[in-house]
Design a protein around this motif. Sequence first.
Motif, mmCIF file in Angstrom:
data_model
loop_
_atom_site.group_PDB
_atom_site.id
_atom_site.type_symbol
_atom_site.label_atom_id
_atom_site.label_comp_id
_atom_site.label_asym_id
_atom_site.label_seq_id
_atom_site.Cartn_x
_atom_site.Cartn_y
_atom_site.Cartn_z
ATOM 1 N N THR A 50 0.854 -1.185 0.000
ATOM 2 C CA THR A 50 0.000 0.000 0.000
ATOM 3 C C THR A 50 0.886 1.229 0.000
ATOM 4 N N ALA A 51 0.443 2.242 -0.730
ATOM 5 C CA ALA A 51 1.235 3.462 -0.867
ATOM 6 C C ALA A 51 0.321 4.674 -0.795
ATOM 7 N N ASP A 52 0.904 5.793 -0.427
ATOM 8 C CA ASP A 52 0.187 7.064 -0.390
ATOM 9 C C ASP A 52 0.756 7.971 -1.466
ATOM 10 N N GLY A 53 -0.056 8.898 -1.912
ATOM 11 C CA GLY A 53 0.400 9.878 -2.884
ATOM 12 C C GLY A 53 -0.154 9.614 -4.271
ATOM 13 N N PRO A 54 0.084 10.560 -5.188
ATOM 14 C CA PRO A 54 -0.389 10.390 -6.569
ATOM 15 C C PRO A 54 0.396 9.283 -7.284
ATOM 16 N N LYS A 55 -0.133 8.854 -8.429
ATOM 17 C CA LYS A 55 0.454 7.712 -9.135
ATOM 18 C C LYS A 55 1.911 7.933 -9.524
ATOM 19 N N ASN A 56 2.266 9.163 -9.882
ATOM 20 C CA ASN A 56 3.644 9.416 -10.314
ATOM 21 C C ASN A 56 4.610 9.632 -9.151
ATOM 22 N N LYS A 57 4.107 9.682 -7.917
ATOM 23 C CA LYS A 57 4.971 9.893 -6.746
ATOM 24 C C LYS A 57 4.445 9.079 -5.569
ATOM 25 N N LEU A 58 4.514 7.754 -5.691
ATOM 26 C CA LEU A 58 4.036 6.881 -4.621
ATOM 27 C C LEU A 58 5.047 6.844 -3.494
ATOM 28 N N LEU A 59 4.558 6.844 -2.267
ATOM 29 C CA LEU A 59 5.410 6.759 -1.088
ATOM 30 C C LEU A 59 4.992 5.553 -0.264
ATOM 31 N N PHE A 60 5.955 4.699 0.037
ATOM 32 C CA PHE A 60 5.719 3.482 0.794
ATOM 33 C C PHE A 60 6.297 3.645 2.188
ATOM 34 N N SER A 61 5.537 3.242 3.196
ATOM 35 C CA SER A 61 6.045 3.337 4.563
ATOM 36 C C SER A 61 6.913 2.124 4.874
ATOM 37 N N LYS A 62 7.785 2.288 5.840
ATOM 38 C CA LYS A 62 8.680 1.203 6.255
ATOM 39 C C LYS A 62 7.878 0.030 6.810
ATOM 40 N N LYS A 63 6.808 0.317 7.521
ATOM 41 C CA LYS A 63 5.967 -0.730 8.107
ATOM 42 C C LYS A 63 5.290 -1.559 7.012
ATOM 43 N N THR A 64 4.835 -0.912 5.947
ATOM 44 C CA THR A 64 4.215 -1.614 4.829
ATOM 45 C C THR A 64 5.202 -2.567 4.167
#
Length: 64
Positions: free
Chosen positions: A40-54
């Motif tokens: 799972t990621a947050d942010g728009p499609k061209n700039k996805l951000l993944f958390s360390k926990k994910t």
Amino acid sequence: MYLIEKIHLLNRVNSTLEVANFFNKSIKTIWRYRKAGFLTADGPKNKLLFSKKTIENFIIMRGL
């Protein structure tokens, strides 16, 4: 060395490219994992951000 042992090398929030390099996979593969619901990621499609926990949960789930 297993990926779970290298998890401390990741930042708190990671870009798609950083995650792809960590898993030694292509960016397209990371997008496929996300679309399938493995990551799972947050942010728009061209700039996805993944958390360390994910990422940690993904590694445990896949047994890497």
